[in-house]
Motif scaffolding. Structure first.
Motif, PDB file in Angstrom:
ATOM      1  N   GLY A 173     -11.253  20.180 -28.316  1.00 28.83           N
ATOM      2  CA  GLY A 173     -10.529  20.638 -27.134  1.00 28.83           C
ATOM      3  C   GLY A 173     -11.213  20.218 -25.845  1.00 28.83           C
ATOM      4  O   GLY A 173     -10.555  19.870 -24.858  1.00 28.83           O
ATOM      5  N   ASP A 174     -12.550  20.249 -25.844  1.00 33.26           N
ATOM      6  CA  ASP A 174     -13.300  19.805 -24.664  1.00 33.26           C
ATOM      7  C   ASP A 174     -13.037  18.322 -24.378  1.00 33.26           C
ATOM      8  O   ASP A 174     -12.901  17.920 -23.216  1.00 33.26           O
ATOM      9  N   LEU A 175     -12.998  17.526 -25.449  1.00 30.37           N
ATOM     10  CA  LEU A 175     -12.723  16.101 -25.280  1.00 30.37           C
ATOM     11  C   LEU A 175     -11.341  15.889 -24.682  1.00 30.37           C
ATOM     12  O   LEU A 175     -11.147  15.040 -23.804  1.00 30.37           O
ATOM     13  N   TRP A 176     -10.375  16.668 -25.168  1.00 34.77           N
ATOM     14  CA  TRP A 176      -9.006  16.542 -24.650  1.00 34.77           C
ATOM     15  C   TRP A 176      -8.958  16.942 -23.178  1.00 34.77           C
ATOM     16  O   TRP A 176      -8.318  16.269 -22.361  1.00 34.77           O
ATOM     17  N   ARG A 177      -9.636  18.033 -22.829  1.00 40.39           N
ATOM     18  CA  ARG A 177      -9.623  18.477 -21.440  1.00 40.39           C
ATOM     19  C   ARG A 177     -10.291  17.456 -20.526  1.00 40.39           C
ATOM     20  O   ARG A 177      -9.834  17.228 -19.399  1.00 40.39           O
ATOM     21  N   ASP A 178     -11.368  16.831 -21.000  1.00 45.53           N
ATOM     22  CA  ASP A 178     -12.032  15.796 -20.199  1.00 45.53           C
ATOM     23  C   ASP A 178     -11.081  14.618 -19.968  1.00 45.53           C
ATOM     24  O   ASP A 178     -10.978  14.102 -18.844  1.00 45.53           O
ATOM     25  N   ALA A 179     -10.405  14.201 -21.045  1.00 42.02           N
ATOM     26  CA  ALA A 179      -9.476  13.070 -20.928  1.00 42.02           C
ATOM     27  C   ALA A 179      -8.309  13.428 -20.020  1.00 42.02           C
ATOM     28  O   ALA A 179      -7.866  12.610 -19.199  1.00 42.02           O
ATOM     29  N   TYR A 180      -7.816  14.652 -20.141  1.00 41.45           N
ATOM     30  CA  TYR A 180      -6.705  15.077 -19.296  1.00 41.45           C
ATOM     31  C   TYR A 180      -7.137  15.168 -17.837  1.00 41.45           C
ATOM     32  O   TYR A 180      -6.366  14.830 -16.926  1.00 41.45           O
ATOM     33  N   GLY A 181      -8.361  15.597 -17.609  1.00 42.91           N
ATOM     34  CA  GLY A 181      -8.879  15.634 -16.243  1.00 42.91           C
ATOM     35  C   GLY A 181      -8.925  14.252 -15.629  1.00 42.91           C
ATOM     36  O   GLY A 181      -8.583  14.072 -14.453  1.00 42.91           O
ATOM     37  N   ARG A 182      -9.353  13.259 -16.437  1.00 40.76           N
ATOM     38  CA  ARG A 182      -9.373  11.880 -15.920  1.00 40.76           C
ATOM     39  C   ARG A 182      -7.959  11.385 -15.645  1.00 40.76           C
ATOM     40  O   ARG A 182      -7.724  10.650 -14.668  1.00 40.76           O
ATOM     41  N   LEU A 183      -7.017  11.781 -16.497  1.00 41.06           N
ATOM     42  CA  LEU A 183      -5.625  11.400 -16.273  1.00 41.06           C
ATOM     43  C   LEU A 183      -5.119  11.976 -14.955  1.00 41.06           C
ATOM     44  O   LEU A 183      -4.443  11.286 -14.177  1.00 41.06           O
ATOM     45  N   GLU A 184      -5.437  13.224 -14.694  1.00 37.91           N
ATOM     46  CA  GLU A 184      -5.006  13.838 -13.443  1.00 37.91           C
ATOM     47  C   GLU A 184      -5.640  13.149 -12.240  1.00 37.91           C
ATOM     48  O   GLU A 184      -5.007  13.000 -11.184  1.00 37.91           O
ATOM     49  N   GLN A 185      -6.904  12.712 -12.383  1.00 41.27           N
ATOM     50  CA  GLN A 185      -7.553  11.981 -11.302  1.00 41.27           C
ATOM     51  C   GLN A 185      -6.835  10.665 -11.027  1.00 41.27           C
ATOM     52  O   GLN A 185      -6.627  10.276  -9.876  1.00 41.27           O
ATOM     53  N   VAL A 186      -6.456   9.959 -12.117  1.00 39.74           N
ATOM     54  CA  VAL A 186      -5.724   8.702 -11.960  1.00 39.74           C
ATOM     55  C   VAL A 186      -4.395   8.960 -11.259  1.00 39.74           C
ATOM     56  O   VAL A 186      -3.992   8.227 -10.350  1.00 39.74           O
ATOM     57  N   ARG A 187      -3.709  10.017 -11.688  1.00 40.54           N
ATOM     58  CA  ARG A 187      -2.423  10.348 -11.065  1.00 40.54           C
ATOM     59  C   ARG A 187      -2.596  10.655  -9.583  1.00 40.54           C
ATOM     60  O   ARG A 187      -1.750  10.280  -8.757  1.00 40.54           O
ATOM     61  N   GLU A 188      -3.695  11.337  -9.237  1.00 41.93           N
ATOM     62  CA  GLU A 188      -3.950  11.666  -7.840  1.00 41.93           C
ATOM     63  C   GLU A 188      -4.206  10.406  -7.018  1.00 41.93           C
ATOM     64  O   GLU A 188      -3.696  10.260  -5.897  1.00 41.93           O
ATOM     65  N   VAL A 189      -4.982   9.476  -7.591  1.00 40.63           N
ATOM     66  CA  VAL A 189      -5.251   8.209  -6.910  1.00 40.63           C
ATOM     67  C   VAL A 189      -3.958   7.431  -6.706  1.00 40.63           C
ATOM     68  O   VAL A 189      -3.680   6.898  -5.623  1.00 40.63           O
ATOM     69  N   VAL A 190      -3.151   7.360  -7.757  1.00 40.72           N
ATOM     70  CA  VAL A 190      -1.893   6.620  -7.688  1.00 40.72           C
ATOM     71  C   VAL A 190      -0.952   7.248  -6.665  1.00 40.72           C
ATOM     72  O   VAL A 190      -0.298   6.546  -5.891  1.00 40.72           O
ATOM     73  N   SER A 191      -0.900   8.569  -6.648  1.00 41.39           N
ATOM     74  CA  SER A 191      -0.051   9.257  -5.674  1.00 41.39           C
ATOM     75  C   SER A 191      -0.493   8.921  -4.251  1.00 41.39           C
ATOM     76  O   SER A 191       0.338   8.661  -3.373  1.00 41.39           O
ATOM     77  N   GLY A 192      -1.820   8.901  -4.025  1.00 43.08           N
ATOM     78  CA  GLY A 192      -2.336   8.539  -2.709  1.00 43.08           C
ATOM     79  C   GLY A 192      -2.006   7.107  -2.337  1.00 43.08           C
ATOM     80  O   GLY A 192      -1.647   6.818  -1.187  1.00 43.08           O
ATOM     81  N   LEU A 193      -2.119   6.202  -3.323  1.00 37.73           N
ATOM     82  CA  LEU A 193      -1.792   4.797  -3.069  1.00 37.73           C
ATOM     83  C   LEU A 193      -0.322   4.644  -2.691  1.00 37.73           C
ATOM     84  O   LEU A 193       0.015   3.892  -1.767  1.00 37.73           O
ATOM     85  N   ARG A 194       0.542   5.355  -3.391  1.00 38.57           N
ATOM     86  CA  ARG A 194       1.976   5.254  -3.096  1.00 38.57           C
ATOM     87  C   ARG A 194       2.280   5.809  -1.703  1.00 38.57           C
ATOM     88  O   ARG A 194       3.117   5.253  -0.973  1.00 38.57           O
ATOM     89  N   GLU A 195       1.626   6.906  -1.345  1.00 36.19           N
ATOM     90  CA  GLU A 195       1.858   7.483  -0.019  1.00 36.19           C
ATOM     91  C   GLU A 195       1.410   6.533   1.075  1.00 36.19           C
ATOM     92  O   GLU A 195       2.129   6.318   2.062  1.00 36.19           O
ATOM     93  N   ARG A 196       0.210   5.959   0.892  1.00 33.49           N
ATOM     94  CA  ARG A 196      -0.294   5.026   1.914  1.00 33.49           C
ATOM     95  C   ARG A 196       0.563   3.773   1.988  1.00 33.49           C
ATOM     96  O   ARG A 196       0.820   3.246   3.081  1.00 33.49           O
ATOM     97  N   PHE A 197       1.009   3.288   0.832  1.00 31.50           N
ATOM     98  CA  PHE A 197       1.857   2.099   0.835  1.00 31.50           C
ATOM     99  C   PHE A 197       3.179   2.381   1.532  1.00 31.50           C
ATOM    100  O   PHE A 197       3.677   1.571   2.323  1.00 31.50           O
ATOM    101  N   ALA A 198       3.753   3.569   1.260  1.00 31.37           N
ATOM    102  CA  ALA A 198       5.015   3.939   1.901  1.00 31.37           C
ATOM    103  C   ALA A 198       4.845   4.063   3.409  1.00 31.37           C
ATOM    104  O   ALA A 198       5.703   3.625   4.181  1.00 31.37           O
ATOM    105  N   GLU A 199       3.714   4.645   3.841  1.00 30.89           N
ATOM    106  CA  GLU A 199       3.459   4.788   5.281  1.00 30.89           C
ATOM    107  C   GLU A 199       3.278   3.419   5.934  1.00 30.89           C
ATOM    108  O   GLU A 199       3.811   3.167   7.023  1.00 30.89           O
TER     109      GLU A 199
END
Length: 340
Positions: A252-278
């Motif tokens: 479960g710890d391994l899954w949570r670590d991987a999911y945390g990294r996924l959320e970080q990637v999603r956050e980066v991508v969301s920021g990139l899309r916002e900046r690109f749109a602006e």
């Protein structure tokens, strides 16, 4: 956006599992296990939104009852290492309604499994109280024997082929995307590996640059960044069961670590899309302002001098034409014996 998840595993007696217990747990029911003399009661479990059994034509009516079905499976399997059932788990698009998700699963199960001769026991689950609220999913328990008018017959080994599994994975994506397109969701799910998807996005980016479409190239690059990660690990049913009971596990710890990294990637991508749109909005605003200013300048300009110059050019062209015509007439008269 919707995510792709499709897993298929065997429920085997050799690992201490029971088809009756698994069915009771998946559907939040109380079922008595005749072979073991045990009662599996999960009727107090919450989060099960819908259950149903789908079966091929000609299936005995008695097997449409869940308790009868899985007790019959346990009875027909004699070996201590018997494969009792196959379980397929799929992630359901959170963008759909409960009714749409039910229809999607029913359509897929019918074409992928029931039409091949399997009986399918389906349970749709809501997201857990803790964790990702978009985690709608379905558990599908499948029989491993063909069915006849008198009950179960022989094992169909073709259902174990890797080629068929690959076909099921692709078919699930196709079915889900059909429903996503109907509600006009911009992004679809993909059954291929993350690496294969990322390579495709980078290739599309290069093609966009070659044709001068910078905006599309930037979007493909952002999508490639989103795919540059490891897939979420499958921690197994035992670890999930312990986690649900509040017992923290290494898996479960391994899954949570991987999911945390996924959320970080999603956050980066969301920021990139916002900046690109602006950035794109600013570029468009500047371009529109420049075009409007040019149009306004042209509307207020005095073109009389320019028009006069154009008229002089046109008059010289007319004089040149007249001169050519006059020379041609003189030449023709000379040839006829006349001269001016």
């Amino acid at each position: 956006m919707a995510i792709y998840h499709f897993s298929a595993k065997m429920i085997s007696r050799s690992t201490g599992r029971s088809a009756v217990a698994a069915a009771a747990y998946r559907t939040a029911e109380r079922i008595e296990d005749h072979r073991q003399g045990l009662e599996h009661d999960y009727s107090n479990r919450t989060g099960v939104l819908h259950t149903e059994i789908l079966a091929p034509d000609g299936t005995p009516e008695a097997l449409m009852d869940r308790a009868t079905l899985w007790n019959a499976v346990e009875q027909v399997e004699r070996r201590k290492d018997a494969q009792l059932a196959r379980e397929v788990t799929v992630a359901l698009p959170h963008e759909l309604t409960d009714a749409q998700r039910t229809s999607l699963v029913r359509s897929f199960v019918q074409s992928a499994f029931v039409d091949r001769g399997m009986i399918a026991d389906v349970a749709l689950h809501a997201p857990g109280r803790e964790g990702d609220e978009r985690n709608h999913h379905a558990h599908i328990m499948l029989t491993t024997r063909s069915i006849g008018a008198d009950g179960f017959e022989g094992k169909d080994r073709s259902w174990n082929s890797k080629e068929l599994l690959a076909d099921w994975r692709e078919s699930w994506a196709d079915h889900a995307n059909t429903y996503l397109r109907e509600i006009e969701v911009g992004r679809e799910i993909d059954h291929r590996s993350l690496e294969a998807q990322r390579e495709e996005k980078l290739d599309l980016k290069e093609r966009a640059l070659e044709r001068g479409d910078d905006r599309a190239a930037h979007e493909f690059e952002i999508e490639a960044v989103e795919l540059d990660r490891d897939p979420l690990p499958d921690i197994g049913w035992k670890a999930w069961g312990m986690e649900r009971r509040g017992i923290q596990t290494t898996a479960g710890d391994l899954w949570r670590d991987a999911y945390g990294r996924l959320e970080q990637v999603r956050e980066v991508v969301s920021g990139l899309r916002e900046r690109f749109a602006e950035t794109y909005a600013r570029v468009r605003e500047v371009a529109e302002h420049s075009l409007n200013g040019l149009a306004e300048a042209l509307r207020g300009a005095d073109f009389s001098t320019l028009e006069a110059a154009h008229e002089q050019v046109r008059e010289r062209d007319r004089e040149a034409v007249r001169s050519i015509e006059q020379e041609r007439d003189i030449s023709r008269d000379r040839d006829d014996g006349f001269s001016l």
